[in-house]
Each structure stands twice: as structure tokens, then as C-alpha cells.
Design an enzyme around this catalytic site. Structure first.
Site, PDB file in Angstrom:
ATOM      1  N   LYS A  78      85.155  29.015 102.357  1.00  0.00           N
ATOM      2  CA  LYS A  78      86.178  29.100 103.395  1.00  0.00           C
ATOM      3  C   LYS A  78      85.541  28.966 104.778  1.00  0.00           C
ATOM      4  CE  LYS A  78      88.472  29.722  99.650  1.00  0.00           C
ATOM      5  NZ  LYS A  78      88.855  31.031  99.120  1.00  0.00           N
TER       6      LYS A  78
ATOM      7  N   TYR B 108      93.194  38.558  96.638  1.00  0.00           N
ATOM      8  CA  TYR B 108      93.060  37.144  96.275  1.00  0.00           C
ATOM      9  C   TYR B 108      93.417  36.949  94.798  1.00  0.00           C
ATOM     10  CZ  TYR B 108      90.763  32.680  95.330  1.00  0.00           C
ATOM     11  OH  TYR B 108      90.496  31.405  94.924  1.00  0.00           O
TER      12      TYR B 108
ATOM     13  N   ASP C 179      85.594  42.242 100.603  1.00  0.00           N
ATOM     14  CA  ASP C 179      85.717  40.791 100.644  1.00  0.00           C
ATOM     15  C   ASP C 179      86.008  40.424 102.104  1.00  0.00           C
ATOM     16  OD1 ASP C 179      86.559  38.154 100.586  1.00  0.00           O
ATOM     17  OD2 ASP C 179      87.626  38.357  98.680  1.00  0.00           O
TER      18      ASP C 179
ATOM     19  N   ARG D  83      65.992  28.508  89.564  1.00  0.00           N
ATOM     20  CA  ARG D  83      67.116  29.445  89.358  1.00  0.00           C
ATOM     21  C   ARG D  83      66.756  30.791  89.981  1.00  0.00           C
ATOM     22  NH1 ARG D  83      66.916  31.978  84.930  1.00  0.00           N
ATOM     23  NH2 ARG D  83      66.609  30.167  83.599  1.00  0.00           N
TER      24      ARG D  83
HETATM   25  C1  LIG Z   1      88.653  31.736  97.934  1.00  0.00           C
HETATM   26  C2  LIG Z   1      88.549  33.196  97.935  1.00  0.00           C
HETATM   27  C3  LIG Z   1      87.832  33.872  96.947  1.00  0.00           C
HETATM   28  C4  LIG Z   1      87.170  33.154  95.773  1.00  0.00           C
HETATM   29  O1  LIG Z   1      86.178  32.301  96.183  1.00  0.00           O
HETATM   30  P1  LIG Z   1      85.797  30.921  95.424  1.00  0.00           P
HETATM   31  O2  LIG Z   1      84.734  30.368  96.279  1.00  0.00           O
HETATM   32  O3  LIG Z   1      87.056  30.090  95.387  1.00  0.00           O
HETATM   33  O4  LIG Z   1      85.360  31.286  94.043  1.00  0.00           O
HETATM   34  C5  LIG Z   1      87.758  35.247  97.027  1.00  0.00           C
HETATM   35  N1  LIG Z   1      88.354  35.932  98.026  1.00  0.00           N
HETATM   36  C6  LIG Z   1      89.056  35.320  98.988  1.00  0.00           C
HETATM   37  C7  LIG Z   1      89.688  36.130 100.065  1.00  0.00           C
HETATM   38  C8  LIG Z   1      89.180  33.940  98.977  1.00  0.00           C
HETATM   39  O5  LIG Z   1      89.900  33.349  99.931  1.00  0.00           O
END
Ligand SMILES: *Cc1c(COP(=O)(O)O)cnc(C)c1O
Length: 392
Positions: free
Chosen positions: A201, A104, A176, A52
Site C-alpha cells: 500500500k 482488513y 496493523d 532465504r
Molecule cells: C492490504 C492489507 C493487508 C494485507 O496485505 P497484503 O500485502 O495484501 O497481503 C493487511 N492489512 C491492511 C490494512 C491492508 O490494507
């Protein structure tokens, strides 16, 4: 690779943080599944004790991601939301967050439903006007949260301007960077303190991992985040770490194609009879096109549109595409189509949704790597079908 920062991005994507395995010579980073590591004397070990706290495969990914974003440190988590959670856990009750409003859906939910009740208040502002951030600042503001391009309206926010405003207020500025990826935009170079990714993504890119990351060059912030990663424990698994390392090797090549196809489709859709509005930062009439041209190398693989005829037409369109799979998520090799109001942004109250621009006819496309011609034909026939829904 020790001198990784001098290499071109395409080379970093393949080599940064990785060297052939010193034991076997394996060219790909081995997946180390051990949960614990032998010590020669109490506290004397190879750098790994318990998995961990640190795992060689995850460690490689963390160094790799740091290099891609031009940061000093990276941390990998079990999801993008887990990465965000760790960052928000650096705050304490009474602290205040300023976030962009077109964010998001899961970020909105985390801020309002998890950290709100824990005493951390968030103000959501329209961030394409940086003055709105200045007006929302409080003496207690500790974090400014930027997502750009935004989701799903694909607005572009000026990272450099907002980072200046945040720094002047002694707030941490987080970006982000999931939609843009470091291929298109590197927020740390623009003055942000920390970059967050949903690795789920584009970075993994093959729709077979859920993961997240935080990258920063701030040593003390990193130490706090590393502590939280271990203490709260939302780590990424060795296997998922391996898959993301595999995915990022083709990231620059994939992004090139995602961007080229998205740009071509956006251009074509903008004069389609069934399309009421189109949102793509690469189009000359996009309100932040000039900023996007400055801030991003290209304009990304996401396209949003409003289909003529509202929800009935949208529903028909979503049911009729064959190559564009109706599904949440984005950034994989396959093209996806979705309905923000009913799917990804369903957790945002309707009045807030409409105020942001998430209309019932709004459709979001994640343009994949299939042949452009096939994608265009698929959309064209589904769009024509959608208009038949109006005639009935
Ligand atoms: C999918 C996404 C998230 C969250 O990520 P997860 O891996 O689904 O927890 C945050 N910000 C954006 C822009 C996203 O597309």
C-alpha cells in the site's frame, strides 16, 4: 547512517539503513540476486550465506523499515498476509487472540479460516471502546490485534490504552499500521510490541509490489520471527525490496498530498446531496476525531462514504468514475474506488458485515496524487449519475 534516530523523519525516509554501496559507490542500494554467498572457510562468511536466510537488498530494507517505525528490528515478507502469518505462527493451539471487528478482510479470513481450525481462537470486538478488550481477555490471550484507522469504516482505536490493557494481560500487542503509515502514527512509541505493514500500500506507494513487514524492538520476539521468516520461508524478493526502498523515499511527501486531498474531498462530500454518510477521521463530527487528532499527525488518504440509493446507486457510481479506478487495494499514487461489501470485505459473512456498518451503499476511496480539482469533478459527475439510477 549510524545515528539515524536523531534525524528528522523526512531524512530517514531517504537515508535510514542505506549508505552508498561500498564496492561501487552506487547511490541506490544494488539489487543482489545471488541465492548463495561464498564462504572463505566453512561457516566463515560476510554475514550472508543463503538468500532465504538473508539477502543484502532485503536486509537494507529491513533496517530501513525499522528506523521508520522507531523500532530495533524489521523483517520483510512476500505479502502483508505472510507477515501476519509469521506473527500468528508464534502462537500455539489453545492460545487466544483479541482483534478489532472492523478489520482488513484478509486478516479476518486468516484468523478465522486458517488459524481458527489450527486451534487459535479469535474474539472480534468493537475496539473504539477499550473496555471491550478487557472483557474479551482470557487467561490464554496471547495477542491483541489492532488496526487503526479501521478498514473500511475508518474508526480510530486508542493504541496507547489498548497497549496498556494488553501489557497488563501479558499479551503481545500488534498494530496493523498500513493505513496510517509511520508518517502519521508510530505505534511502538505508543506502547505496541510489534507493527505490521502491508508494504503493498502506501509504503511502496506505486501499486507494483506485494509485500509485508513486521517491526519490533522486542529482541526475543524478533528472534522468534526471524526464525519463522527463514523456517517458513515467506520472504520478500530482492527486486521487490529495492522497489519498496525506492518508494519510501517519497513517502512523507506523498502522504502530505494524500492527506490534504482526502481532507478536502471529505469536507466537500459531507455536504453533497448524493452522499448519505461520510467517514473521515479529520471531520470534526467523526466520533473519534479528538483521539485521531492526538494519535495521528494527519488523518490519512482514505475516505469512506455511503451513497444515497444503496446498491444500484453504488454500482452506477463505481462504473462511472474515470480517474478513480475501480479496483481493490489502496495507497498508490493513483486514485482508486471500491465497494467493500462485494470486493475487499466479501469474505466476511453478510450479518457480520452489516453489524460493522459495511452497508450495500458503502464506497471506499483511496485518494491519489492527481489534481484535487480533477478528482472532485470526477466524483461529482459519477455521483450525479448514481442518482439517475434511482430515477429510472
Ligand atoms: C492490504 C492489507 C493487508 C494485507 O496485505 P497484503 O500485502 O495484501 O497481503 C493487511 N492489512 C491492511 C490494512 C491492508 O490494507
Amino acid at each position: 547512517m549510524s545515528d539515524s534516530r536523531e534525524r528528522h523523519f523526512d531524512t530517514l525516509a531517504i537515508h535510514a539503513g542505506q549508505a552508498p554501496d561500498p564496492v561501487s559507490g552506487a547511490v541506490m542500494t544494488p539489487i543482489t540476486l545471488a541465492s548463495t554467498f561464498a564462504q572463505s572457510s566453512p561457516g566463515v562468511h560476510t554475514g550472508f550465506e543463503y538468500a532465504r536466510t538473508g539477502n543484502p537488498t532485503r536486509d537494507t530494507l529491513e533496517r530501513h523499515l525499522a528506523a521508520l517505525e522507531g523500532g530495533a528490528h524489521g523483517l520483510a515478507f512476500g505479502s502483508g498476509c505472510a507477515a501476519m502469518t509469521a506473527l500468528l505462527q508464534t502462537l500455539k493451539p489453545g492460545d487466544h487472540v483479541v482483534s478489532c471487528n472492523d478489520v482488513y478482510g484478509g486478516t479476518f479470513r486468516l484468523l478465522t479460516k486458517v488459524f481458527g481450525p489450527a486451534g487459535i481462537d479469535t474474539t472480534f470486538v468493537e475496539m473504539t471502546n477499550p473496555e471491550n478488550v478487557e472483557h474479551a481477555l482470557r487467561p490464554t490471550t496471547r495477542l491483541v490485534w489492532i488496526e487503526t484507522p479501521t478498514n473500511p469504516m475508518l474508526k480510530v482505536i486508542d493504541i496507547e490504552r489498548i497497549a496498556d490493557i494488553g501489557r497488563a494481560a501479558s499479551a503481545t500487542v500488534a498494530v496493523d499500521n498500513t493505513f496510517a503509515t509511520p508518517v502519521l502514527q508510530r505505534p511502538l512509541e505508543l506502547g505496541a510490541d510489534v507493527v505490521m505493514h502491508s508494504l503493498t500500500k502506501y509504503l511502496n506507494g506505486h501499486s507494483d509490489v506485494v509485500g509485508g513487514a513486521l517491526i519490533t524492538s522486542d529482541d526475543s520476539l524478533h528472534e522468534r520471527l526471524r526464525f519463522l521468516q527463514n523456517a517458513a520461508g515467506a520472504i520478500m524478493s530482492p527486486f521487490d525490496s529495492f522497489l519498496v526502498l525506492r518508494g519510501t523515499k517519497t513517502l512523507p511527501v506523498r502522504m502530505q498530498r494524500h492527506c490534504a486531498s482526502a481532507a478536502a474531498l471529505a469536507d466537500w462530500l459531507s455536504s453533497h446531496a448524493a452522499v448519505e454518510r461520510i467517514y473521515y477521521p479529520g471531520l470534526k463530527d467523526h466520533p473519534q476525531h479528538e483521539l485521531a487528532s492526538r494519535q495521528m499527525a494527519e488523518f490519512g488518504g482514505m475516505v469512506s462514504l455511503v451513497v444515497r440509493g444503496g446498491l444500484p446507486a453504488a454500482r452506477r457510481l463505481l462504473e462511472r468514475t474515470e480517474l478513480f479506478t475501480l479496483a481493490e487495494s489502496l495507497g498508490g499514487v493513483e486514485s482508486l474506488i471500491e465497494h467493500p461489501a462485494l470486493m475487499t470485505h466479501g469474505s466476511i459473512p453478510k450479518d457480520k458485515r452489516l453489524a460493522i456498518g459495511i452497508a450495500d451503499g458503502l464506497i471506499r476511496l483511496s485518494v491519489g496524487l492527481e489534481a484535487l480539482d480533477d478528482l472532485q469533478q470526477d466524483l461529482d459527475s459519477a455521483l450525479q449519475e448514481s442518482q439517475r439510477a434511482l430515477e429510472q
